[in-house]
Enzyme design. Structure first.
Site, short mmCIF file in Angstrom:
data_model
loop_
_atom_site.label_atom_id
_atom_site.label_comp_id
_atom_site.label_asym_id
_atom_site.label_seq_id
_atom_site.Cartn_x
_atom_site.Cartn_y
_atom_site.Cartn_z
N HIS A 54 90.91 -11.19 -67.48
CA HIS A 54 91.51 -10.10 -66.69
C HIS A 54 91.15 -8.73 -67.27
O HIS A 54 90.77 -7.81 -66.53
CB HIS A 54 93.03 -10.27 -66.66
CG HIS A 54 93.75 -9.14 -65.97
ND1 HIS A 54 93.99 -9.14 -64.62
CD2 HIS A 54 94.24 -7.97 -66.44
CE1 HIS A 54 94.62 -8.01 -64.28
NE2 HIS A 54 94.78 -7.29 -65.38
N GLU A 55 91.26 -8.59 -68.59
CA GLU A 55 90.93 -7.30 -69.21
C GLU A 55 89.45 -6.97 -69.07
O GLU A 55 89.08 -5.82 -68.87
CB GLU A 55 91.36 -7.30 -70.68
CG GLU A 55 92.85 -7.49 -70.91
CD GLU A 55 93.72 -6.56 -70.10
OE1 GLU A 55 93.27 -5.43 -69.79
OE2 GLU A 55 94.85 -6.94 -69.74
N HIS B 150 88.66 -5.38 -65.84
CA HIS B 150 88.76 -3.92 -65.82
C HIS B 150 87.48 -3.27 -66.33
O HIS B 150 87.06 -2.22 -65.83
CB HIS B 150 89.95 -3.45 -66.66
CG HIS B 150 91.28 -3.74 -66.04
ND1 HIS B 150 91.59 -3.38 -64.74
CD2 HIS B 150 92.39 -4.36 -66.54
CE1 HIS B 150 92.83 -3.77 -64.48
NE2 HIS B 150 93.33 -4.36 -65.54
#
Length: 226
Positions: A98-99, A102
């Site tokens: 998920h990070e 980004h």
């Protein structure tokens, strides 16, 4: 606002964020004990996905704290909390991906991420100043101050709302990357998705609470000007 409505309003304001935080913690603690099939740590997952997407200027670092994972676009760093950095769980893989989602957004100049970055300074100012301006306006009977406070608050609320597509998009990217890179199998998809969905609830809860507060002050402002 009647007493019943008032109590319901504050119950939502208090209970919704607490429920979302509890959901995140319980889901995370459950799947932090379940190993992913690839046996990769969160740090390994992050580095593999970055490499497979041709992103070589983003570092992966360990950071302190519980679920303190984040992507720092200014320093080009994916920071993972100690457990997620070192462990080989489904939760660690999901959060690491998920990070990195980004970081991929940043590399592709994803519109909502750019918009959120542009909003950040005024949104921070709005979060810090709006309540004091509104309170001062109420005490002094100065509707102008209340109005200015509401405008500041609106920017903070807009930031919360823009955060939602940014986070959901990062989670969707994470799931695609986890499968395509071989970190998880298709059979692991539902459990990994639960971790990401639970994390998204905190952003939804924050946005709902912020919007409710804004609506309450707008209605109060309109009543003051009747």
């Amino acid at each position: 606002m009647g007493m019943g409505s008032f109590l319901i309003y504050f119950a939502i304001l208090l209970i919704l964020p607490l429920w979302a935080q509890s959901k995140v913690k319980n889901t995370y603690k459950k799947y932090m004990k379940v190993p992913n099939s690839s046996g990769m740590s969160g740090a390994d997952v992050a580095r593999r996905i970055l490499q497979e997407n041709g992103i070589y200027d983003v570092r992966v670092e360990e950071t302190k704290g519980f679920l303190s994972d984040h992507y720092d676009p200014r320093k080009k760093v994916v920071r993972l909390s100690s457990h997620n950095y070192h462990q080989h769980s489904k939760a660690a893989a999901a959060i690491a991906a998920h990070e990195v989602g980004h970081a991929i957004q940043d590399a592709e100049e994803y519109a909502f991420l750019r918009f959120r970055h542009a909003l950040a300074p005024v949104a921070n100012l709005g979060s810090n100043m709006s309540f004091f301006l509104i309170l001062a306006g109420i005490i002094l009977g100065a509707t102008g101050l209340v109005g200015i406070g509401i405008v500041f608050m609106a920017f903070a609320v807009l930031f919360q709302l823009v955060t939602l597509p940014v986070e959901f998009n990062a989670s969707n990217r994470a799931m695609d990357q986890l499968v395509s890179s071989g970190v998880i199998t298709s059979s692991e998809h539902p459990e990994t998705k639960k971790v990401l969905n639970a994390a998204a609830l905190t952003y939804v809860a924050a946005a709902v609470v912020a919007l409710m507060e804004l609506v309450r002050f707008v209605l109060m402002f309109l009543h003051m000007n009747e």
